[in-house]
Design an enzyme around this catalytic site. Structure first.
Site, PDB file in Angstrom:
ATOM      1  N   CYS A 136       0.825  -1.214   0.000  1.00  0.00           N
ATOM      2  CA  CYS A 136       0.000   0.000   0.000  1.00  0.00           C
ATOM      3  C   CYS A 136       0.856   1.261   0.000  1.00  0.00           C
ATOM      4  O   CYS A 136       0.382   2.341  -0.370  1.00  0.00           O
ATOM      5  CB  CYS A 136      -0.934  -0.005   1.199  1.00  0.00           C
ATOM      6  SG  CYS A 136      -0.091  -0.147   2.798  1.00  0.00           S
ATOM      7  N   GLU A 189       7.755  -0.548  11.054  1.00  0.00           N
ATOM      8  CA  GLU A 189       6.819  -1.680  10.936  1.00  0.00           C
ATOM      9  C   GLU A 189       7.560  -2.884  10.359  1.00  0.00           C
ATOM     10  O   GLU A 189       8.496  -2.753   9.578  1.00  0.00           O
ATOM     11  CB  GLU A 189       5.613  -1.293  10.071  1.00  0.00           C
ATOM     12  CG  GLU A 189       5.936  -0.837   8.651  1.00  0.00           C
ATOM     13  CD  GLU A 189       5.911  -1.985   7.654  1.00  0.00           C
ATOM     14  OE1 GLU A 189       5.435  -3.073   7.991  1.00  0.00           O
ATOM     15  OE2 GLU A 189       6.376  -1.767   6.528  1.00  0.00           O
ATOM     16  N   GLN A 245       5.966  -5.695   8.892  1.00  0.00           N
ATOM     17  CA  GLN A 245       5.236  -6.455   7.873  1.00  0.00           C
ATOM     18  C   GLN A 245       5.958  -6.430   6.532  1.00  0.00           C
ATOM     19  O   GLN A 245       5.831  -7.353   5.729  1.00  0.00           O
ATOM     20  CB  GLN A 245       3.828  -5.888   7.724  1.00  0.00           C
ATOM     21  CG  GLN A 245       2.901  -6.764   6.888  1.00  0.00           C
ATOM     22  CD  GLN A 245       1.480  -6.247   6.899  1.00  0.00           C
ATOM     23  OE1 GLN A 245       1.200  -5.157   7.378  1.00  0.00           O
ATOM     24  NE2 GLN A 245       0.576  -7.033   6.357  1.00  0.00           N
ATOM     25  N   GLN A 282       6.430  -9.113   3.190  1.00  0.00           N
ATOM     26  CA  GLN A 282       6.056  -8.728   1.829  1.00  0.00           C
ATOM     27  C   GLN A 282       7.242  -8.866   0.876  1.00  0.00           C
ATOM     28  O   GLN A 282       7.082  -9.305  -0.274  1.00  0.00           O
ATOM     29  CB  GLN A 282       5.514  -7.290   1.844  1.00  0.00           C
ATOM     30  CG  GLN A 282       4.193  -7.168   2.580  1.00  0.00           C
ATOM     31  CD  GLN A 282       3.840  -5.737   2.964  1.00  0.00           C
ATOM     32  OE1 GLN A 282       4.719  -4.889   3.154  1.00  0.00           O
ATOM     33  NE2 GLN A 282       2.563  -5.462   3.093  1.00  0.00           N
ATOM     34  N   ALA A 320      -5.264  -7.602   9.706  1.00  0.00           N
ATOM     35  CA  ALA A 320      -4.840  -8.423  10.843  1.00  0.00           C
ATOM     36  C   ALA A 320      -3.341  -8.684  10.808  1.00  0.00           C
ATOM     37  O   ALA A 320      -2.858  -9.639  11.393  1.00  0.00           O
ATOM     38  CB  ALA A 320      -5.606  -9.745  10.847  1.00  0.00           C
ATOM     39  N   GLY A 321      -2.605  -7.820  10.102  1.00  0.00           N
ATOM     40  CA  GLY A 321      -1.156  -7.938  10.037  1.00  0.00           C
ATOM     41  C   GLY A 321      -0.506  -7.308  11.254  1.00  0.00           C
ATOM     42  O   GLY A 321      -1.160  -6.992  12.255  1.00  0.00           O
ATOM     43  N   ALA A 378      -1.848  -3.786  12.130  1.00  0.00           N
ATOM     44  CA  ALA A 378      -3.211  -3.891  12.647  1.00  0.00           C
ATOM     45  C   ALA A 378      -3.198  -4.436  14.070  1.00  0.00           C
ATOM     46  O   ALA A 378      -3.946  -3.967  14.937  1.00  0.00           O
ATOM     47  CB  ALA A 378      -4.046  -4.785  11.734  1.00  0.00           C
TER      48      ALA A 378
END
Length: 227
Positions: A50, A114, A116, A120, A190-191, A194
């Site tokens: 994103c 972050e 995440q 990715q 829900a990552g 989140a």
């Protein structure tokens, strides 16, 4: 041969353009496969989230690879080249390596620190491997970037910055929504971000917390963790 990273992120482009350029798994695989067949490109990996869409390539010729990536990104994203070219950021050789390390460490993310992004990047590498678009150069780059990113998160307190960002968001919302204890809080996703948002809101006394995610089991698991 030379390493190139070409793409755009929240640093270079408005969110509406990032949304239009964002590529799903099928589109990433198709772009990787197309680029790997180009005479100017030896290897390719596409990272699209994103916050960023970036193409990592091991280039046979510098200018040829830049032109090919720009053209194919235009086709894949269905965005006119004129809108892309003014926003595209280019990183070359040492700067490309440093950029990959910063991305994997969460230093280039909108929510600083972050984690995440590592998942990715790992998924992007796996997709490119399945398309046989990765060779020794990009495989080594991504594997080392993932190790660097993990070490940054292990050895520093960078993840606490994201928590501070969420707390700042809650504080900014307070004059509008009032006391958090009487507010209904919706967490989308829900990552890792989140989960951090849900936990921060819960600790801050949110009266009602709802998790929305495309995979029900992951939403249920996060809801259970925060009670």
């Amino acid at each position: 041969m030379s390493l190139l990273v070409l793409g755009l992120s929240h640093h270079d482009a408005p969110l509406d353009l990032l949304e239009r350029v964002s590529l799903d798994g099928a589109a990433r695989r198709a772009l990787v496969a197309t680029l790997s067949r180009n005479e100017h490109i030896a290897e390719a990996v596409v990272v699209s989230t994103c916050n960023r869409t970036e193409v990592y390539v091991e280039a046979v010729t510098f200018h040829g690879a830049v032109a090919a990536v720009t053209e194919e990104l235009e086709v894949a994203a269905r965005v006119p080249r004129a809108e892309l070219t003014d926003r595209l950021a280019l990183h070359f050789e040492d700067r490309a390596i440093a950029h990959a390390f910063r991305v994997a460490s969460g230093l280039e993310s909108m929510a600083l620190g972050e984690s995440q992004i590592r998942a990715q990047m790992r998924a992007a590498l796996h997709e490119a491997q399945e398309e046989r678009a990765v060779g020794p150069a990009l495989n080594a780059l991504f594997q080392q970037a993932l190790r660097v990113g993990k070490r940054v998160h292990t050895d520093t307190g960078i993840e606490s910055v994201s928590g501070s960002l969420i707390q700042a968001g809650l504080a900014a919302a307070a004059p509008v929504v009032g006391d958090l204890a009487s507010a209904r809080v919706l967490v989308v996703g829900a990552g890792s971000m989140a989960a951090l948002a849900a936990q921060t809101a819960h600790r801050a006394g949110a009266g009602e917390l709802t998790i929305v995610n495309r995979t029900l089991s992951r939403a249920a698991a996060l809801a259970s963790r925060v009670g």
